[in-house]
Design a protein around this motif. Structure first.
Motif, PDB file in Angstrom:
ATOM      1  N   UNK A 161       0.819  -1.226   0.000  1.00 46.78           N
ATOM      2  CA  UNK A 161       0.000   0.000   0.000  1.00 46.78           C
ATOM      3  C   UNK A 161       0.850   1.273   0.000  1.00 46.78           C
ATOM      4  N   UNK A 162       2.119   1.161   0.409  1.00 49.10           N
ATOM      5  CA  UNK A 162       2.992   2.345   0.399  1.00 49.10           C
ATOM      6  C   UNK A 162       3.212   2.871  -1.016  1.00 49.10           C
TER       7      UNK A 162
ATOM      8  N   UNK B 282       5.113   8.080  11.780  1.00 50.44           N
ATOM      9  CA  UNK B 282       5.173   8.833  13.036  1.00 50.44           C
ATOM     10  C   UNK B 282       4.081   9.877  13.253  1.00 50.44           C
ATOM     11  N   UNK B 283       3.602  10.498  12.189  1.00 49.92           N
ATOM     12  CA  UNK B 283       2.712  11.653  12.362  1.00 49.92           C
ATOM     13  C   UNK B 283       1.251  11.289  12.107  1.00 49.92           C
ATOM     14  N   UNK B 284       0.440  11.383  13.155  1.00 48.27           N
ATOM     15  CA  UNK B 284      -0.971  11.022  13.017  1.00 48.27           C
ATOM     16  C   UNK B 284      -1.720  11.978  12.097  1.00 48.27           C
ATOM     17  N   UNK B 285      -1.215  13.196  11.924  1.00 46.45           N
ATOM     18  CA  UNK B 285      -1.892  14.134  11.019  1.00 46.45           C
ATOM     19  C   UNK B 285      -1.354  14.058   9.582  1.00 46.45           C
TER      20      UNK B 285
ATOM     21  N   UNK C 171      -1.547   8.680   6.929  1.00 45.10           N
ATOM     22  CA  UNK C 171      -1.469   7.893   8.175  1.00 45.10           C
ATOM     23  C   UNK C 171      -2.449   6.718   8.175  1.00 45.10           C
ATOM     24  N   UNK C 172      -3.614   6.943   7.561  1.00 42.37           N
ATOM     25  CA  UNK C 172      -4.668   5.915   7.564  1.00 42.37           C
ATOM     26  C   UNK C 172      -4.377   4.738   6.632  1.00 42.37           C
ATOM     27  N   UNK C 173      -3.258   4.790   5.914  1.00 46.86           N
ATOM     28  CA  UNK C 173      -2.868   3.632   5.095  1.00 46.86           C
ATOM     29  C   UNK C 173      -2.770   2.376   5.962  1.00 46.86           C
ATOM     30  N   UNK C 174      -2.344   2.565   7.202  1.00 50.50           N
ATOM     31  CA  UNK C 174      -2.233   1.451   8.145  1.00 50.50           C
ATOM     32  C   UNK C 174      -3.169   1.713   9.313  1.00 50.50           C
ATOM     33  N   UNK C 175      -4.025   0.745   9.592  1.00 53.68           N
ATOM     34  CA  UNK C 175      -4.962   0.875  10.708  1.00 53.68           C
ATOM     35  C   UNK C 175      -4.205   0.768  12.035  1.00 53.68           C
ATOM     36  N   UNK C 176      -4.885   1.069  13.127  1.00 51.79           N
ATOM     37  CA  UNK C 176      -4.255   0.932  14.450  1.00 51.79           C
ATOM     38  C   UNK C 176      -3.838  -0.524  14.690  1.00 51.79           C
ATOM     39  N   UNK C 177      -4.637  -1.462  14.213  1.00 51.61           N
ATOM     40  CA  UNK C 177      -4.303  -2.886  14.369  1.00 51.61           C
ATOM     41  C   UNK C 177      -3.075  -3.245  13.535  1.00 51.61           C
TER      42      UNK C 177
ATOM     43  N   UNK D 280       3.825  -7.140  14.664  1.00 51.63           N
ATOM     44  CA  UNK D 280       5.270  -7.244  14.855  1.00 51.63           C
ATOM     45  C   UNK D 280       6.026  -6.870  13.583  1.00 51.63           C
ATOM     46  N   UNK D 281       5.512  -7.276  12.431  1.00 47.57           N
ATOM     47  CA  UNK D 281       6.165  -6.957  11.157  1.00 47.57           C
ATOM     48  C   UNK D 281       6.247  -5.441  10.967  1.00 47.57           C
ATOM     49  N   UNK D 282       5.162  -4.735  11.272  1.00 46.99           N
ATOM     50  CA  UNK D 282       5.146  -3.275  11.162  1.00 46.99           C
ATOM     51  C   UNK D 282       6.119  -2.658  12.164  1.00 46.99           C
ATOM     52  N   UNK D 283       6.121  -3.164  13.406  1.00 47.81           N
ATOM     53  CA  UNK D 283       7.019  -2.634  14.437  1.00 47.81           C
ATOM     54  C   UNK D 283       8.483  -2.740  14.010  1.00 47.81           C
ATOM     55  N   UNK D 284       8.875  -3.895  13.458  1.00 47.70           N
ATOM     56  CA  UNK D 284      10.259  -4.075  12.997  1.00 47.70           C
ATOM     57  C   UNK D 284      10.594  -3.067  11.899  1.00 47.70           C
ATOM     58  N   UNK D 285       9.704  -2.941  10.933  1.00 50.00           N
ATOM     59  CA  UNK D 285       9.901  -2.012   9.813  1.00 50.00           C
ATOM     60  C   UNK D 285      10.075  -0.587  10.340  1.00 50.00           C
TER      61      UNK D 285
END
Length: 265
Positions: A112-113, A147-150, A154-160, A165-170
């Motif tokens: 999606x990026x 990093x920036x909620x505004x 930002x909405x490309x990735x949901x809070x879930x 873990x994959x997102x956290x590593x990235x």
């Protein structure tokens, strides 16, 4: 939880597995990238075995037993305030263990990026005017998304999604350390994330459906002694982190540790 269950959980015995290699962290190209990102010499992975069945509901007892096991405290690495590698050593009196969802089995999670003006089809990361978030320089749309909620994207990735873990590593790799030299293309971040994820996480194939699923349970952990926070560091920072990745079948625990700062050669 019955007293019997609790007693069982507290009697986990751990053993260090120093012979376990994490090929990702031994790879020369990845080492060069981590140096560029100001993480080399500040990141490490280790392996431990444990002696009985693990159930996710036991996480607090399991993590407390882990940190207070003599074999762990004498071999679990962390960086001292002066930047020297040392071992935990201290008696842990309190732990915090947050479950990190770990369900993603494909790097297509990041496709999606490419569709929303964050990364071009060529892999080039779209630049933006400099901004700061908690002293972290933001000079491109990728770091904005992370990093920036505004941010517009930002909405490309949901809070879930962001808890995965994959997102956290990235995200950790993209942000890097104190003197991080950012990449102009997204490829090195994705490749390093994939290699690290594969090294740390265990999968199982369903013999009937052939579907692959992740069997590891992941925790982000902190430990406290009588003086306060002692692991991963006495100073908290979102880029100072420690994860326990538990394989319930092999009865192995992998640790991933990083302490925010400048690269140590």
């Amino acid at each position: 939880m019955s007293a019997g269950d609790r007693g069982c959980a507290e009697s986990f015995v751990f053993r260090s597995l120093p012979q376990k290699a994490f090929s990702c962290l031994e790879d020369r190209d990845i080492g060069d990238r981590l140096l560029k990102w100001s993480m080399q010499g500040r990141i490490t992975a280790q392996a431990f075995s444990f002696d009985q069945q693990f159930k996710p509901y036991q996480k607090d007892e399991f993590v407390m037993a882990f940190f207070n096991d003599q074999n762990v405290s004498s071999s679990l690495k962390l960086l001292s305030a002066s930047g020297q590698w040392t071992t935990l050593g201290s008696k842990v009196t309190k732990v915090e263990a947050t479950v990190v969802p770990c369900t993603q089995i494909s790097m297509s999670f990041f496709d999606r990026l490419y569709s929303e003006g964050v990364v071009r089809e060529t892999g080039d990361i779209v630049k933006c005017y400099d901004d700061y978030y908690n002293d972290i320089l933001i000079s491109d749309e990728l770091r904005k998304v992370l990093l920036l909620e505004d941010s517009d994207h930002y909405d490309l990735f949901s809070q879930l999604d962001r808890k995965e873990f994959l997102f956290c590593l990235f995200k950790h790799l993209c942000i890097g350390g104190t003197l991080c030299q950012f990449e102009d293309v997204v490829g090195p971040y994705l490749e390093t994330t994939k290699a690290l994820y594969k090294d740390l996480v265990s999968v199982q194939k369903n013999p009937e459906t052939k579907e692959i699923r992740i069997i590891s349970t992941v925790f982000r952990v902190s430990a406290y002694d009588d003086n306060g926070l002692c692991y991963p560091s006495s100073k908290s920072h979102e880029q100072t982190f420690a994860y326990l990745i538990v394989d319930p079948c092999k009865r192995h625990v992998h640790t991933l540790y990083h302490c925010f700062g400048g690269s140590l050669f």
